[in-house]
Design a protein around this motif. Sequence first.
Motif, mmCIF file in Angstrom:
data_model
loop_
_atom_site.group_PDB
_atom_site.id
_atom_site.type_symbol
_atom_site.label_atom_id
_atom_site.label_comp_id
_atom_site.label_asym_id
_atom_site.label_seq_id
_atom_site.Cartn_x
_atom_site.Cartn_y
_atom_site.Cartn_z
ATOM 1 N N LEU A 18 -11.534 -13.174 -2.247
ATOM 2 C CA LEU A 18 -10.918 -12.066 -1.541
ATOM 3 C C LEU A 18 -9.412 -12.201 -1.735
ATOM 4 C CD1 LEU A 18 -10.865 -9.690 0.468
ATOM 5 C CD2 LEU A 18 -10.765 -11.392 2.286
ATOM 6 N N PHE A 19 -8.806 -11.213 -2.352
ATOM 7 C CA PHE A 19 -7.366 -11.222 -2.560
ATOM 8 C C PHE A 19 -6.692 -10.625 -1.333
ATOM 9 C CE2 PHE A 19 -9.186 -11.238 -6.747
ATOM 10 C CZ PHE A 19 -8.377 -12.117 -7.445
ATOM 11 N N THR A 20 -5.662 -11.288 -0.830
ATOM 12 C CA THR A 20 -4.877 -10.780 0.286
ATOM 13 C C THR A 20 -3.507 -10.392 -0.253
ATOM 14 O OG1 THR A 20 -6.038 -12.259 1.786
ATOM 15 C CG2 THR A 20 -3.991 -11.281 2.584
ATOM 16 N N ILE A 21 -3.137 -9.129 -0.044
ATOM 17 C CA ILE A 21 -1.881 -8.590 -0.566
ATOM 18 C C ILE A 21 -1.025 -8.149 0.615
ATOM 19 C CG2 ILE A 21 -0.831 -6.825 -2.027
ATOM 20 C CD1 ILE A 21 -4.389 -7.277 -2.604
ATOM 21 N N PHE A 22 0.193 -8.656 0.687
ATOM 22 C CA PHE A 22 1.150 -8.276 1.718
ATOM 23 C C PHE A 22 2.227 -7.408 1.081
ATOM 24 C CE2 PHE A 22 -0.582 -12.300 3.114
ATOM 25 C CZ PHE A 22 -0.745 -12.131 4.476
ATOM 26 N N GLY A 23 2.628 -6.331 1.743
ATOM 27 C CA GLY A 23 3.741 -5.556 1.214
ATOM 28 C C GLY A 23 3.777 -4.131 1.706
ATOM 29 N N GLU A 24 4.629 -3.366 1.056
ATOM 30 C CA GLU A 24 4.900 -2.004 1.488
ATOM 31 C C GLU A 24 4.055 -0.990 0.718
ATOM 32 O OE1 GLU A 24 6.876 -3.699 -0.533
ATOM 33 O OE2 GLU A 24 7.395 -2.368 -2.174
ATOM 34 N N VAL A 25 3.882 0.153 1.369
ATOM 35 C CA VAL A 25 3.321 1.330 0.716
ATOM 36 C C VAL A 25 4.433 2.365 0.721
ATOM 37 C CG1 VAL A 25 1.608 3.165 0.833
ATOM 38 C CG2 VAL A 25 0.998 0.874 1.552
ATOM 39 N N LEU A 26 4.725 2.918 -0.423
ATOM 40 C CA LEU A 26 5.781 3.917 -0.547
ATOM 41 C C LEU A 26 5.182 5.232 -0.995
ATOM 42 C CD1 LEU A 26 8.265 1.722 -2.605
ATOM 43 C CD2 LEU A 26 8.224 2.028 -0.127
ATOM 44 N N PHE A 27 5.888 6.305 -0.751
ATOM 45 C CA PHE A 27 5.529 7.589 -1.334
ATOM 46 C C PHE A 27 6.475 7.865 -2.483
ATOM 47 C CE2 PHE A 27 3.396 8.429 2.695
ATOM 48 C CZ PHE A 27 2.249 9.058 2.248
ATOM 49 N N ASP A 28 5.924 8.072 -3.662
ATOM 50 C CA ASP A 28 6.720 8.516 -4.795
ATOM 51 C C ASP A 28 6.809 10.031 -4.701
ATOM 52 O OD1 ASP A 28 6.916 5.912 -5.771
ATOM 53 O OD2 ASP A 28 5.077 6.106 -6.948
ATOM 54 N N ASN A 29 8.032 10.548 -4.547
ATOM 55 C CA ASN A 29 8.261 11.990 -4.433
ATOM 56 C C ASN A 29 8.732 12.533 -5.776
ATOM 57 O OD1 ASN A 29 7.774 12.195 -1.566
ATOM 58 N ND2 ASN A 29 9.681 11.079 -1.307
ATOM 59 N N GLY A 39 4.226 1.806 -4.782
ATOM 60 C CA GLY A 39 4.760 0.507 -4.391
ATOM 61 C C GLY A 39 3.938 -0.573 -5.064
ATOM 62 N N ALA A 40 4.587 -1.609 -5.557
ATOM 63 C CA ALA A 40 3.899 -2.644 -6.333
ATOM 64 C C ALA A 40 2.725 -3.291 -5.589
ATOM 65 C CB ALA A 40 4.894 -3.696 -6.801
ATOM 66 N N PRO A 41 2.885 -3.722 -4.327
ATOM 67 C CA PRO A 41 1.746 -4.347 -3.647
ATOM 68 C C PRO A 41 0.555 -3.398 -3.487
ATOM 69 C CG PRO A 41 3.774 -4.859 -2.502
ATOM 70 C CD PRO A 41 4.103 -3.809 -3.515
ATOM 71 N N PHE A 42 0.842 -2.149 -3.157
ATOM 72 C CA PHE A 42 -0.232 -1.163 -3.031
ATOM 73 C C PHE A 42 -0.924 -0.942 -4.375
ATOM 74 C CE2 PHE A 42 -1.787 3.193 -3.333
ATOM 75 C CZ PHE A 42 -2.688 3.213 -2.287
ATOM 76 N N ASN A 43 -0.141 -0.869 -5.433
ATOM 77 C CA ASN A 43 -0.725 -0.671 -6.769
ATOM 78 C C ASN A 43 -1.636 -1.832 -7.165
ATOM 79 O OD1 ASN A 43 0.559 1.779 -7.074
ATOM 80 N ND2 ASN A 43 2.283 0.921 -8.199
ATOM 81 N N VAL A 44 -1.252 -3.060 -6.807
ATOM 82 C CA VAL A 44 -2.098 -4.221 -7.102
ATOM 83 C C VAL A 44 -3.431 -4.083 -6.376
ATOM 84 C CG1 VAL A 44 -2.362 -6.714 -6.748
ATOM 85 C CG2 VAL A 44 -0.215 -5.797 -7.629
#
Length: 64
Positions: A18-29, A39-44
């Motif tokens: 189970l991978f645990t990823i910490f970080g932000e979610v951004l909106f690309d406008n 956002g990199a963590p969300f993309n992973v």
Amino acid sequence: MPAQNSNSGEAKFIHTALFTIFGEVLFDNFPNGNRVLGGAPFNVAWHLRALGRQGLFISRVGGR
């Protein structure tokens, strides 16, 4: 833990991590008005799921 393949005798690994990823979610406008999650963590986390792997994404909204 390896699982034994009865046909060839080769060990195959069962993917249970189970991978645990910490970080932000951004909106690309975009100029045309489209908004896409990014956002990199969300993309992973997104791509791990696309590869059939389990991930736990941890983030928070706002504040200090």
